[in-house]
Design a protein around this motif. Structure first.
Motif, PDB file in Angstrom:
ATOM      1  N   SER A   1      34.482  34.962  54.516  1.00 54.80           N
ATOM      2  CA  SER A   1      34.978  34.182  53.391  1.00 54.80           C
ATOM      3  C   SER A   1      34.986  35.094  52.172  1.00 54.80           C
ATOM      4  CB  SER A   1      34.080  32.968  53.153  1.00 54.80           C
ATOM      5  OG  SER A   1      34.564  32.203  52.082  1.00 54.80           O
ATOM      6  N   TYR A   2      36.134  35.236  51.552  1.00 52.59           N
ATOM      7  CA  TYR A   2      36.311  36.171  50.453  1.00 52.59           C
ATOM      8  C   TYR A   2      36.732  35.434  49.186  1.00 52.59           C
ATOM      9  CZ  TYR A   2      36.276  39.391  54.353  1.00 52.59           C
ATOM     10  OH  TYR A   2      35.915  40.081  55.478  1.00 52.59           O
ATOM     11  N   ALA A   3      35.784  35.240  48.283  1.00 48.46           N
ATOM     12  CA  ALA A   3      36.112  34.683  46.975  1.00 48.46           C
ATOM     13  C   ALA A   3      36.825  35.776  46.186  1.00 48.46           C
ATOM     14  CB  ALA A   3      34.842  34.245  46.267  1.00 48.46           C
ATOM     15  N   TYR A   4      37.842  35.388  45.419  1.00 45.54           N
ATOM     16  CA  TYR A   4      38.557  36.375  44.615  1.00 45.54           C
ATOM     17  C   TYR A   4      38.919  35.784  43.263  1.00 45.54           C
ATOM     18  CZ  TYR A   4      42.920  34.113  46.181  1.00 45.54           C
ATOM     19  OH  TYR A   4      43.922  33.224  46.430  1.00 45.54           O
ATOM     20  N   VAL A   5      39.221  36.658  42.327  1.00 48.04           N
ATOM     21  CA  VAL A   5      39.567  36.265  40.958  1.00 48.04           C
ATOM     22  C   VAL A   5      40.723  37.125  40.468  1.00 48.04           C
ATOM     23  CG1 VAL A   5      37.207  35.573  40.373  1.00 48.04           C
ATOM     24  CG2 VAL A   5      37.963  37.895  39.877  1.00 48.04           C
ATOM     25  N   CYS A   6      41.253  36.737  39.334  1.00 49.20           N
ATOM     26  CA  CYS A   6      42.160  37.599  38.581  1.00 49.20           C
ATOM     27  C   CYS A   6      41.283  38.348  37.582  1.00 49.20           C
ATOM     28  CB  CYS A   6      43.218  36.772  37.847  1.00 49.20           C
ATOM     29  SG  CYS A   6      44.220  37.781  36.716  1.00 49.20           S
ATOM     30  N   ARG A   7      41.278  39.665  37.652  1.00 48.94           N
ATOM     31  CA  ARG A   7      40.440  40.456  36.734  1.00 48.94           C
ATOM     32  C   ARG A   7      40.865  40.282  35.277  1.00 48.94           C
ATOM     33  NH1 ARG A   7      40.761  46.112  37.480  1.00 48.94           N
ATOM     34  NH2 ARG A   7      42.615  45.800  38.721  1.00 48.94           N
ATOM     35  N   PHE A   8      42.141  39.976  35.046  1.00 49.46           N
ATOM     36  CA  PHE A   8      42.620  39.793  33.682  1.00 49.46           C
ATOM     37  C   PHE A   8      42.279  38.404  33.133  1.00 49.46           C
ATOM     38  CE2 PHE A   8      46.298  42.623  35.254  1.00 49.46           C
ATOM     39  CZ  PHE A   8      45.548  43.773  35.075  1.00 49.46           C
ATOM     40  N   HIS A   9      42.126  37.437  34.048  1.00 44.70           N
ATOM     41  CA  HIS A   9      41.883  36.039  33.673  1.00 44.70           C
ATOM     42  C   HIS A   9      40.772  35.489  34.573  1.00 44.70           C
ATOM     43  CE1 HIS A   9      46.187  37.041  33.007  1.00 44.70           C
ATOM     44  NE2 HIS A   9      45.863  36.636  31.782  1.00 44.70           N
ATOM     45  N   PRO A  10      39.511  35.756  34.250  1.00 47.28           N
ATOM     46  CA  PRO A  10      38.390  35.416  35.144  1.00 47.28           C
ATOM     47  C   PRO A  10      38.208  33.925  35.427  1.00 47.28           C
ATOM     48  CG  PRO A  10      37.651  36.774  33.275  1.00 47.28           C
ATOM     49  CD  PRO A  10      39.093  36.474  33.072  1.00 47.28           C
TER      50      PRO A  10
END
Length: 114
Positions: free
Chosen positions: A96-105
């Motif tokens: 399971s891989y949680a991910y984000v936008c580095r520009f918009h956390p």
């Protein structure tokens, strides 16, 4: 008068067995699939996606500004995906891989690889 040997019953049994083996093998053969995550309105849609190992996932940015899809575990990182551009990743490891936008956390997503 010469009689033909009785093989029709044996032939039919072998044919049925072969068909069932091919059907079972076909059920196990899952070709890799392609999935799309749309980035729009400061969201990943769908926010959670379940895929299988070998599947390809494409993030398509429909916002007017760049975004990233960056796994917290560093398993993948799209780097900057410009407006109207896309980035693809092939899932190789289960998890399971949680991910984000580095520009918009505040933008979060989750990729589940089975």
């Amino acid at each position: 008068m010469r009689r033909k040997p009785r093989t029709s019953g044996l032939w039919l049994a072998c044919a049925l067995l072969a068909c069932s083996c091919f059907a079972a093998a076909g059920d196990l053969d899952e070709s890799p699939r392609h999935h799309v995550i749309i980035i729009e309105g400061m969201r990943f849609n769908p926010p959670t996606l379940t895929v299988h190992r070998g599947d390809r996932i494409t993030w398509v940015n429909k916002d007017l500004f760049p975004h990233t899809a960056t796994a917290n575990s560093k398993a993948f990182d799209s780097h900057s995906v410009a407006s109207n551009a896309s980035w693809s990743y092939t899932a190789h490891r289960s998890g399971s891989y949680a991910y984000v936008c580095r520009f918009h956390p505040t933008m979060h997503g989750n990729l589940i690889v089975q």
